[in-house]
Design a protein around this motif. Structure first.
Motif, PDB file in Angstrom:
ATOM      1  N   LEU A  54     -36.061 -13.705  21.122  1.00 28.97           N
ATOM      2  CA  LEU A  54     -35.927 -12.258  21.008  1.00 28.97           C
ATOM      3  C   LEU A  54     -34.476 -11.835  21.221  1.00 28.97           C
ATOM      4  O   LEU A  54     -33.972 -10.922  20.550  1.00 28.97           O
ATOM      5  CB  LEU A  54     -36.839 -11.590  22.038  1.00 28.97           C
ATOM      6  CG  LEU A  54     -37.148 -10.104  21.857  1.00 28.97           C
ATOM      7  CD1 LEU A  54     -37.839  -9.853  20.531  1.00 28.97           C
ATOM      8  CD2 LEU A  54     -38.024  -9.609  22.994  1.00 28.97           C
ATOM      9  N   LYS A  55     -33.789 -12.514  22.143  1.00 32.34           N
ATOM     10  CA  LYS A  55     -32.385 -12.199  22.403  1.00 32.34           C
ATOM     11  C   LYS A  55     -31.522 -12.463  21.172  1.00 32.34           C
ATOM     12  O   LYS A  55     -30.751 -11.599  20.733  1.00 32.34           O
ATOM     13  CB  LYS A  55     -31.876 -13.030  23.581  1.00 32.34           C
ATOM     14  CG  LYS A  55     -30.395 -12.813  23.886  1.00 32.34           C
ATOM     15  CD  LYS A  55     -29.915 -13.694  25.020  1.00 32.34           C
ATOM     16  CE  LYS A  55     -29.810 -15.155  24.590  1.00 32.34           C
ATOM     17  NZ  LYS A  55     -29.172 -15.984  25.632  1.00 32.34           N
ATOM     18  N   GLY A  56     -31.663 -13.653  20.595  1.00 34.72           N
ATOM     19  CA  GLY A  56     -30.837 -13.998  19.445  1.00 34.72           C
ATOM     20  C   GLY A  56     -31.155 -13.151  18.221  1.00 34.72           C
ATOM     21  O   GLY A  56     -30.241 -12.679  17.526  1.00 34.72           O
ATOM     22  N   ASP A  57     -32.442 -12.926  17.952  1.00 35.41           N
ATOM     23  CA  ASP A  57     -32.823 -12.159  16.765  1.00 35.41           C
ATOM     24  C   ASP A  57     -32.403 -10.698  16.884  1.00 35.41           C
ATOM     25  O   ASP A  57     -31.954 -10.092  15.906  1.00 35.41           O
ATOM     26  CB  ASP A  57     -34.335 -12.239  16.553  1.00 35.41           C
ATOM     27  CG  ASP A  57     -34.776 -13.635  16.131  1.00 35.41           C
ATOM     28  OD1 ASP A  57     -33.885 -14.487  15.931  1.00 35.41           O
ATOM     29  OD2 ASP A  57     -35.989 -13.877  16.006  1.00 35.41           O
ATOM     30  N   SER A  58     -32.566 -10.112  18.068  1.00 33.71           N
ATOM     31  CA  SER A  58     -32.176  -8.703  18.237  1.00 33.71           C
ATOM     32  C   SER A  58     -30.669  -8.541  18.119  1.00 33.71           C
ATOM     33  O   SER A  58     -30.184  -7.540  17.577  1.00 33.71           O
ATOM     34  CB  SER A  58     -32.676  -8.176  19.579  1.00 33.71           C
ATOM     35  OG  SER A  58     -32.179  -8.967  20.653  1.00 33.71           O
ATOM     36  N   ALA A  59     -29.915  -9.517  18.613  1.00 34.82           N
ATOM     37  CA  ALA A  59     -28.457  -9.447  18.473  1.00 34.82           C
ATOM     38  C   ALA A  59     -28.055  -9.530  17.009  1.00 34.82           C
ATOM     39  O   ALA A  59     -27.146  -8.826  16.555  1.00 34.82           O
ATOM     40  CB  ALA A  59     -27.802 -10.574  19.271  1.00 34.82           C
ATOM     41  N   ALA A  60     -28.763 -10.375  16.236  1.00 35.83           N
ATOM     42  CA  ALA A  60     -28.451 -10.516  14.815  1.00 35.83           C
ATOM     43  C   ALA A  60     -28.733  -9.225  14.055  1.00 35.83           C
ATOM     44  O   ALA A  60     -28.079  -8.934  13.052  1.00 35.83           O
ATOM     45  CB  ALA A  60     -29.270 -11.662  14.216  1.00 35.83           C
ATOM     46  N   CYS A  61     -29.712  -8.441  14.538  1.00 31.83           N
ATOM     47  CA  CYS A  61     -30.064  -7.190  13.864  1.00 31.83           C
ATOM     48  C   CYS A  61     -29.273  -6.000  14.384  1.00 31.83           C
ATOM     49  O   CYS A  61     -29.455  -4.877  13.902  1.00 31.83           O
ATOM     50  CB  CYS A  61     -31.562  -6.913  14.026  1.00 31.83           C
ATOM     51  SG  CYS A  61     -32.617  -8.076  13.148  1.00 31.83           S
ATOM     52  N   GLY A  62     -28.420  -6.229  15.375  1.00 33.94           N
ATOM     53  CA  GLY A  62     -27.615  -5.139  15.907  1.00 33.94           C
ATOM     54  C   GLY A  62     -28.261  -4.355  17.025  1.00 33.94           C
ATOM     55  O   GLY A  62     -27.748  -3.308  17.424  1.00 33.94           O
ATOM     56  N   PHE A  63     -29.377  -4.846  17.565  1.00 31.83           N
ATOM     57  CA  PHE A  63     -30.052  -4.156  18.675  1.00 31.83           C
ATOM     58  C   PHE A  63     -29.514  -4.729  19.992  1.00 31.83           C
ATOM     59  O   PHE A  63     -30.154  -5.543  20.658  1.00 31.83           O
ATOM     60  CB  PHE A  63     -31.565  -4.335  18.579  1.00 31.83           C
ATOM     61  CG  PHE A  63     -32.147  -3.836  17.287  1.00 31.83           C
ATOM     62  CD1 PHE A  63     -31.715  -2.642  16.730  1.00 31.83           C
ATOM     63  CD2 PHE A  63     -33.128  -4.567  16.628  1.00 31.83           C
ATOM     64  CE1 PHE A  63     -32.249  -2.179  15.542  1.00 31.83           C
ATOM     65  CE2 PHE A  63     -33.664  -4.106  15.434  1.00 31.83           C
ATOM     66  CZ  PHE A  63     -33.222  -2.907  14.884  1.00 31.83           C
ATOM     67  N   HIS A  64     -28.329  -4.296  20.365  1.00 33.13           N
ATOM     68  CA  HIS A  64     -27.612  -4.948  21.462  1.00 33.13           C
ATOM     69  C   HIS A  64     -28.229  -4.677  22.827  1.00 33.13           C
ATOM     70  O   HIS A  64     -28.193  -5.541  23.708  1.00 33.13           O
ATOM     71  CB  HIS A  64     -26.142  -4.513  21.439  1.00 33.13           C
ATOM     72  CG  HIS A  64     -25.428  -4.898  20.178  1.00 33.13           C
ATOM     73  ND1 HIS A  64     -25.244  -6.213  19.809  1.00 33.13           N
ATOM     74  CD2 HIS A  64     -24.889  -4.148  19.176  1.00 33.13           C
ATOM     75  CE1 HIS A  64     -24.601  -6.262  18.649  1.00 33.13           C
ATOM     76  NE2 HIS A  64     -24.383  -5.024  18.248  1.00 33.13           N
ATOM     77  N   LYS A  65     -28.776  -3.482  23.044  1.00 33.05           N
ATOM     78  CA  LYS A  65     -29.382  -3.200  24.355  1.00 33.05           C
ATOM     79  C   LYS A  65     -30.587  -4.103  24.607  1.00 33.05           C
ATOM     80  O   LYS A  65     -30.787  -4.587  25.729  1.00 33.05           O
ATOM     81  CB  LYS A  65     -29.794  -1.730  24.428  1.00 33.05           C
ATOM     82  CG  LYS A  65     -28.611  -0.779  24.567  1.00 33.05           C
ATOM     83  CD  LYS A  65     -29.075   0.638  24.878  1.00 33.05           C
ATOM     84  CE  LYS A  65     -27.871   1.546  25.102  1.00 33.05           C
ATOM     85  NZ  LYS A  65     -28.282   2.934  25.426  1.00 33.05           N
ATOM     86  N   LEU A  66     -31.374  -4.343  23.563  1.00 33.00           N
ATOM     87  CA  LEU A  66     -32.509  -5.250  23.697  1.00 33.00           C
ATOM     88  C   LEU A  66     -32.028  -6.671  23.949  1.00 33.00           C
ATOM     89  O   LEU A  66     -32.577  -7.388  24.788  1.00 33.00           O
ATOM     90  CB  LEU A  66     -33.375  -5.187  22.434  1.00 33.00           C
ATOM     91  CG  LEU A  66     -34.601  -6.098  22.393  1.00 33.00           C
ATOM     92  CD1 LEU A  66     -35.525  -5.813  23.564  1.00 33.00           C
ATOM     93  CD2 LEU A  66     -35.345  -5.924  21.080  1.00 33.00           C
ATOM     94  N   SER A  67     -30.983  -7.079  23.234  1.00 33.11           N
ATOM     95  CA  SER A  67     -30.435  -8.421  23.416  1.00 33.11           C
ATOM     96  C   SER A  67     -29.881  -8.602  24.825  1.00 33.11           C
ATOM     97  O   SER A  67     -30.089  -9.638  25.465  1.00 33.11           O
ATOM     98  CB  SER A  67     -29.350  -8.685  22.369  1.00 33.11           C
ATOM     99  OG  SER A  67     -28.775  -9.954  22.558  1.00 33.11           O
ATOM    100  N   GLU A  68     -29.174  -7.585  25.340  1.00 33.38           N
ATOM    101  CA  GLU A  68     -28.608  -7.683  26.687  1.00 33.38           C
ATOM    102  C   GLU A  68     -29.704  -7.737  27.747  1.00 33.38           C
ATOM    103  O   GLU A  68     -29.591  -8.474  28.740  1.00 33.38           O
ATOM    104  CB  GLU A  68     -27.689  -6.479  26.935  1.00 33.38           C
ATOM    105  CG  GLU A  68     -26.418  -6.499  26.082  1.00 33.38           C
ATOM    106  CD  GLU A  68     -25.678  -5.179  26.121  1.00 33.38           C
ATOM    107  OE1 GLU A  68     -26.153  -4.258  26.849  1.00 33.38           O
ATOM    108  OE2 GLU A  68     -24.652  -5.039  25.424  1.00 33.38           O
ATOM    109  N   LEU A  69     -30.760  -6.964  27.539  1.00 37.46           N
ATOM    110  CA  LEU A  69     -31.866  -6.991  28.495  1.00 37.46           C
ATOM    111  C   LEU A  69     -32.540  -8.363  28.502  1.00 37.46           C
ATOM    112  O   LEU A  69     -32.874  -8.902  29.567  1.00 37.46           O
ATOM    113  CB  LEU A  69     -32.882  -5.906  28.144  1.00 37.46           C
ATOM    114  CG  LEU A  69     -34.120  -5.830  29.036  1.00 37.46           C
ATOM    115  CD1 LEU A  69     -33.727  -5.522  30.475  1.00 37.46           C
ATOM    116  CD2 LEU A  69     -35.100  -4.781  28.520  1.00 37.46           C
ATOM    117  N   ALA A  70     -32.738  -8.946  27.326  1.00 32.20           N
ATOM    118  CA  ALA A  70     -33.336 -10.275  27.249  1.00 32.20           C
ATOM    119  C   ALA A  70     -32.436 -11.313  27.912  1.00 32.20           C
ATOM    120  O   ALA A  70     -32.916 -12.233  28.594  1.00 32.20           O
ATOM    121  CB  ALA A  70     -33.594 -10.648  25.788  1.00 32.20           C
TER     122      ALA A  70
END
Length: 698
Positions: A54-70
């Motif tokens: 979830l961290k890697g995929d959200s970062a790839a899509c530009g959802f940085h807050k989700l990536s940082e939380l993961a």
């Protein structure tokens, strides 16, 4: 010509949201497992993999807050924390699933993601634990070992862990005073092979061991750590030993083989964005074949495309019927023509291929009901916790297939039924013990096929429903008059729970009590041309059955005529067909009835239920056909003028401006262009019970 970058980004986000929902479901399931098995390292690894993906995929899509939380959550997902704070750890995983779900919903709506402070606070609380609580087992001398295994060795380790084996990374320092290092290495090698399965070894041979001080190995062993340490401490040969579980390594990309196969579409984008957590050691030339094989076995297709294909297949079925009628006319006029046999053979071949095509398209839309069932363990757990009850959920029939559209439509009704079973059906532990029941209540979910229908049962072992109490409540709420309530049978009384505004709850809570949920259940089942049946025994529990067709695309029907118009009724609803004379029809309580063997059957005339305009001359008929229809536990007889026969019909929805009656659920076209109206059996039954005519059918 490649699509513009914004189109590719949109496709990537669509894939991300689909895969993210699956990851959230896996987090929910893992959280429930951790409540009963908090120290299960296999479950902890699954959580880490889901969060990491979830961290890697959200970062790839530009959802940085989700990536940082993961990324922040990954720091606390360790076996040491799980051992030290088992109760809080399971709650952390479930809260993370809820928080990620809220953020994903916001991203899908293109809104700002919520702050999810509750999850941040739980992470900080667990990370602030003293270091002594995070260390498991005795502290070992940390040798400067790297355990830099090749990708093939990592895959072998991952497969061993996936099989349930315990894999250790072992580092042994050869005693500097040892004069024969090659012999010492051979002795160490023998000890390792005698302790388990050696997956990887550095150095690999005696020649290289002559200049090496530290021996590293990946060892799969069933022996306890203390026993392995004792065996590895060879006197005068090994001076120091370092032993750790391979599963506790801080490189989640190398934990399991599944990590190399997840989020294949987002990998290249993540790599281009410079995300370092995507596993730089992965070699595309060696892992590509395995990942491609898995990717090629599954294809995500928009449901609208499948619907378009199904619609075209339906048109082909209508075309087949037209050709059959044309061939019949040709046969009557040119019975001796040599082309007749060739046309018949070609038609038989086309029919066979079309039937196979129809079956294949239907199977594409079929999905196992497990996709719906798997969300309910979390629902039961949350509602039971909110109500202060101990409730278990038992699932069966998860492999039962049904149409994806029907599966999605049944989600909300099942949610209401399961929540009501926990809140209303299951008694508190003290009441259950007093009644001689176990303190833990149980809700059962079951699915199975019955003919051309799928049956989904929600059953509980709770207090059940008392018909007398239901009648009293219906009168108090103004749903029924006292005289009407007295005339109701027990079964009709149980069906009162589906009336809008009716509730058995003593007070309105966050879970239920407003009298809305069960009304939704009946409304959805009527729309699906299905039925709902409830049965209950006091102090034994309640069972609610939902019956829905396997697919809404096509059905086997029985054609008949009333007033010169052609109608169809689903063949699955037909119990039997009989023929009667006019004197056999009697009137009881202003209703026409028929004595069929030992039962009194209510007769229904379509022209009485609605203002059906006849388009042919009404003949005085000596005999009438009666189609006996079964809807749930009820039976009624449909009085028709004539029978036409059986036919597979492709259902076409009709707009409300064309058909103003709820008695018709759809229409179809026969081979000769005739339009046939398909009856909505539950609506016919409901109208007949009220006995009030409404608008015209057509």
């Amino acid at each position: 010509m490649s699509p513009p970058p914004e189109d590719r980004g949109g496709e990537l986000r669509t894939l991300f949201f689909e895969s993210a929902n699956e990851l959230l479901q896996s987090l929910n399931e893992a959280g429930l497992e951790l409540e009963s098995r908090p120290a299960d390292e296999g479950v902890i690894r699954r959580v880490r993999r889901a969060v990491h993906t979830l961290k890697g995929d959200s970062a790839a899509c530009g959802f940085h807050k989700l990536s940082e939380l993961a990324h922040e959550l990954e720091d606390v997902l360790t076996p040491q924390v799980a051992h030290a704070r088992s109760a809080d750890f399971a709650e952390l995983v479930l809260t993370a699933a809820d928080s990620f779900g809220a953020m994903l919903t916001a991203y899908q709506r293109k809104a700002a993601p919520p702050a999810v402070e509750a999850l941040h606070a739980m992470i900080r609380k667990l990370l602030d634990e003293p270091a002594s609580a995070k260390t498991a087992g005795p502290a070992l001398p940390q040798l400067p070992a790297q355990f830099a295994w090749t990708e093939y060795e990592q895959l072998m380790i991952s497969e061993a862990v996936h099989r349930g084996e315990t894999v250790y990374n072992v580092a042994l320092r050869i005693d500097p005073n040892s004069l024969m290092r090659a012999a010492a290495f051979q002795l160490i090698r023998n000890v390792l092979h005698g302790s388990g399965t050696v997956i990887a070894l550095r150095p690999e041979d005696n020649v290289a061991a002559a200049t090496v001080e530290i021996v590293e190995a990946a060892l799969a062993s069933s022996q306890p750590e203390e026993r392995l340490l004792q065996r590895c401490r060879i006197p005068s040969i090994v001076s120091d030993v370092r032993l750790e579980r391979a599963s506790t390594a801080e490189t989640p990309d190398h934990e399991l083989l599944g990590d190399l196969l997840e989020a294949q579409a987002a990998k290249s984008v993540a790599g281009a964005a410079g995300t370092t957590e995507s596993g730089a050691a992965t070699n595309p030339s060696t892992s590509g074949s395995a990942a491609t094989a898995v990717a090629e076995s599954t294809l995500r297709v928009d449901a609208a495309r499948i619907d378009a294909i199904m619609n075209l297949v339906g048109e082909l079925i209508i075309g087949k019927s037209m050709l059959n009628r044309t061939l019949t006319e040709f046969d009557q006029k040119h019975s001796r023509d040599p082309l007749r046999a060739k046309l018949a053979d070609a038609m038989a071949f086309q029919t066979r291929i079309l039937d196979e095509l129809h079956k294949c398209v239907l199977k594409i839309r079929m999905v196992p009901v497990e996709q719906l069932f798997r969300r309910f363990p979390r629902v039961v757990r949350d509602v039971a916790k909110q109500c202060g009850k101990d409730v278990a959920l038992e699932l069966s029939g998860q492999n039962t297939d049904l149409d994806k559209g029907i599966l999605d439509a049944l989600s909300e009704p099942l949610m209401h039924l399961v929540r009501n079973a926990v809140d209303h059906g299951i008694e508190p532990a003290g009441e259950r013990l007093t009644a001689g029941k176990p303190a833990r209540g149980t809700v059962y979910l079951n699915a199975y096929h019955q003919g051309t229908q799928v049956v989904i049962e929600v059953r509980d072992d709770g207090r059940g429903m008392d018909p007398a109490r239901l009648r009293t409540q219906a009168v108090e709420k103004g749903i029924l008059k006292l005289e009407e309530a007295k005339r109701l049978t027990d079964q009709d009384t149980l069906n009162l729970i589906f009336e809008s505004g009716f509730s058995t709850a003593a007070e309105v809570t966050e879970v239920s009590g407003r009298g809305i949920g069960m009304d939704v259940v009946r409304t959805v089942l009527d729309r699906l041309k299905g039925t709902v049946h409830v049965s209950s025994q006091t102090d034994r529990g309640t069972t609610i059955q939902l019956r829905a067709p396997l697919t809404l695309a096509s059905i086997q029907t029985l054609l008949f005529r009333v007033g010169g118009r052609l109608f169809a009724v689903p063949l699955s609803s037909v119990v039997e067909i009989t023929r009667i004379t006019a004197p056999e029809i009697h009137r009881i309580d202003q209703r026409e009835v028929l004595r069929l063997r030992d039962q009194i059957l209510t007769l229904v005339r379509l022209d009485h239920l609605s203002r059906l305009r006849s388009i042919d001359t009404q003949l005085v008929r000596k005999k009438h056909f009666v189609i006996v229809i079964g809807a749930a536990e009820k039976r009624f007889g449909l009085l028709v003028d004539s029978l036409v026969g059986e036919e597979e019909l492709v259902i076409k929805a009709l707009p409300s401006e064309i058909v103003s009656s709820d008695l018709v659920s759809g229409a179809s076209i026969l081979g000769d262009g005739t339009v046939v109206l398909i009856l909505n059996v539950p609506a016919v039954l409901s109208r007949a019970s009220r006995g009030t005519p409404l608008g015209a059918i057509a």
